[in-house]
Design a protein around this motif. Structure first.
Motif, short mmCIF file in Angstrom:
data_model
loop_
_atom_site.label_atom_id
_atom_site.label_comp_id
_atom_site.label_asym_id
_atom_site.label_seq_id
_atom_site.Cartn_x
_atom_site.Cartn_y
_atom_site.Cartn_z
N GLU A 1 29.07 -20.14 5.20
CA GLU A 1 28.02 -19.82 4.23
C GLU A 1 27.58 -18.37 4.38
O GLU A 1 27.62 -17.80 5.47
N ARG A 2 27.11 -17.81 3.28
CA ARG A 2 26.68 -16.40 3.26
C ARG A 2 25.60 -16.11 4.30
O ARG A 2 25.64 -15.09 4.97
N SER A 3 24.64 -17.01 4.46
CA SER A 3 23.57 -16.78 5.43
C SER A 3 24.09 -16.75 6.86
O SER A 3 23.66 -15.94 7.68
N THR A 4 25.06 -17.60 7.16
CA THR A 4 25.66 -17.62 8.50
C THR A 4 26.47 -16.35 8.74
O THR A 4 26.39 -15.74 9.81
N ALA A 5 27.24 -15.94 7.73
CA ALA A 5 28.02 -14.71 7.84
C ALA A 5 27.10 -13.51 8.03
O ALA A 5 27.36 -12.63 8.86
N SER A 6 26.01 -13.47 7.29
CA SER A 6 25.06 -12.37 7.39
C SER A 6 24.43 -12.32 8.78
O SER A 6 24.28 -11.25 9.36
N ALA A 7 24.07 -13.48 9.31
CA ALA A 7 23.46 -13.53 10.64
C ALA A 7 24.45 -13.05 11.71
O ALA A 7 24.08 -12.27 12.60
N ALA A 8 25.69 -13.50 11.62
CA ALA A 8 26.70 -13.11 12.61
C ALA A 8 26.97 -11.61 12.51
O ALA A 8 27.08 -10.91 13.53
N TYR A 9 27.09 -11.10 11.29
CA TYR A 9 27.35 -9.68 11.07
C TYR A 9 26.19 -8.84 11.61
O TYR A 9 26.40 -7.85 12.31
N SER A 10 24.97 -9.26 11.32
CA SER A 10 23.80 -8.53 11.80
C SER A 10 23.73 -8.55 13.32
O SER A 10 23.38 -7.54 13.95
N PHE A 11 24.05 -9.69 13.93
CA PHE A 11 24.04 -9.79 15.38
C PHE A 11 24.99 -8.77 15.99
O PHE A 11 24.63 -8.03 16.90
N LEU A 12 26.21 -8.71 15.48
CA LEU A 12 27.19 -7.77 16.01
C LEU A 12 26.76 -6.32 15.82
O LEU A 12 26.90 -5.49 16.71
N ARG A 13 26.23 -6.02 14.64
CA ARG A 13 25.77 -4.64 14.38
C ARG A 13 24.64 -4.26 15.32
O ARG A 13 24.64 -3.18 15.90
N PHE A 14 23.65 -5.14 15.46
CA PHE A 14 22.48 -4.79 16.25
C PHE A 14 22.76 -4.81 17.75
O PHE A 14 22.18 -4.02 18.49
N ILE A 15 23.65 -5.69 18.21
CA ILE A 15 23.98 -5.67 19.63
C ILE A 15 24.75 -4.39 19.96
O ILE A 15 24.54 -3.78 21.00
N GLY A 16 25.61 -3.97 19.03
CA GLY A 16 26.32 -2.70 19.22
C GLY A 16 25.35 -1.52 19.20
O GLY A 16 25.47 -0.59 20.00
N GLY A 17 24.38 -1.59 18.30
CA GLY A 17 23.36 -0.54 18.22
C GLY A 17 22.47 -0.48 19.45
O GLY A 17 21.93 0.56 19.79
N ALA A 18 22.33 -1.61 20.12
CA ALA A 18 21.51 -1.65 21.35
C ALA A 18 22.31 -1.15 22.56
O ALA A 18 21.76 -0.47 23.43
N ILE A 19 23.58 -1.48 22.61
CA ILE A 19 24.40 -1.13 23.77
C ILE A 19 24.89 0.31 23.71
O ILE A 19 24.96 1.00 24.73
N ALA A 20 25.22 0.79 22.51
CA ALA A 20 25.86 2.11 22.35
C ALA A 20 25.07 3.27 22.97
O ALA A 20 25.66 4.07 23.69
N PRO A 21 23.76 3.40 22.72
CA PRO A 21 23.05 4.54 23.32
C PRO A 21 23.07 4.52 24.85
O PRO A 21 23.24 5.56 25.48
N PHE A 22 22.93 3.34 25.42
CA PHE A 22 22.96 3.22 26.88
C PHE A 22 24.33 3.62 27.41
O PHE A 22 24.45 4.41 28.35
N MET A 23 25.37 3.06 26.79
CA MET A 23 26.74 3.36 27.25
C MET A 23 27.09 4.83 27.03
O MET A 23 27.75 5.44 27.88
N ALA A 24 26.67 5.40 25.92
CA ALA A 24 26.94 6.82 25.66
C ALA A 24 26.28 7.69 26.72
O ALA A 24 26.89 8.64 27.23
N GLY A 25 25.06 7.35 27.07
CA GLY A 25 24.36 8.10 28.12
C GLY A 25 25.06 7.99 29.46
O GLY A 25 25.20 8.98 30.19
N LYS A 26 25.50 6.80 29.79
CA LYS A 26 26.21 6.59 31.06
C LYS A 26 27.54 7.34 31.08
O LYS A 26 27.90 7.95 32.09
N LEU A 27 28.30 7.27 29.97
CA LEU A 27 29.58 7.99 29.91
C LEU A 27 29.36 9.50 30.06
O LEU A 27 30.11 10.17 30.77
N ALA A 28 28.34 10.02 29.38
CA ALA A 28 28.05 11.45 29.47
C ALA A 28 27.61 11.83 30.88
O ALA A 28 27.98 12.89 31.39
#
Length: 121
Positions: free
Chosen positions: A54-81
């Motif tokens: 269903e569209r609502s389930t797809a939207s929730a899964a897509y948002s989860f992946l986007r936001f978890i990536g958005g949460a992890i990326a700044p931390f990981m970028a800082g650590k890599l730098a």
């Protein structure tokens, strides 16, 4: 969609190469924002229409992946730098974007509808 992602990866590589040149990074951030703004609609449409749930389930899964990536990326970028140098997060980001393009190409049958122009009735 893939062309936008390839251009985005190239911009990330440029930022990685010229990290210490302020005007290049500023211009690249602006250009990358334009690419991502355009591509966001394409990716969202592809995900919503390709999901076998269903569209609502797809939207929730897509948002989860986007936001978890958005949460992890700044931390990981800082650590890599911190561990390597300031160019590494951009190069690693570009590598992952190129990998995502390959993933999209290998699974093109699921997102090919994005390339079709829908007509309004």
């Amino acid at each position: 969609m893939c062309m936008m992602l390839i251009l985005f990866a190239i911009v990330l590589v440029a930022m990685g190469i010229w990290t210490s040149t302020q005007w290049v990074v500023i211009a690249a951030v602006i250009f990358a924002g334009a690419l991502l703004g355009n591509n966001n609609t394409l990716i969202t449409t592809a995900v919503m229409n390709a999901a076998p749930v269903e569209r609502s389930t797809a939207s929730a899964a897509y948002s989860f992946l986007r936001f978890i990536g958005g949460a992890i990326a700044p931390f990981m970028a800082g650590k890599l730098a911190e561990i390597y140098n300031p160019s590494v997060p951009f190069i690693v980001g570009a590598l992952f974007v190129f990998i995502s393009v390959l993933f999209i190409w290998f699974n093109y049958k699921h997102v090919k509808h994005v390339d079709s122009v829908e007509t309004a009735h």
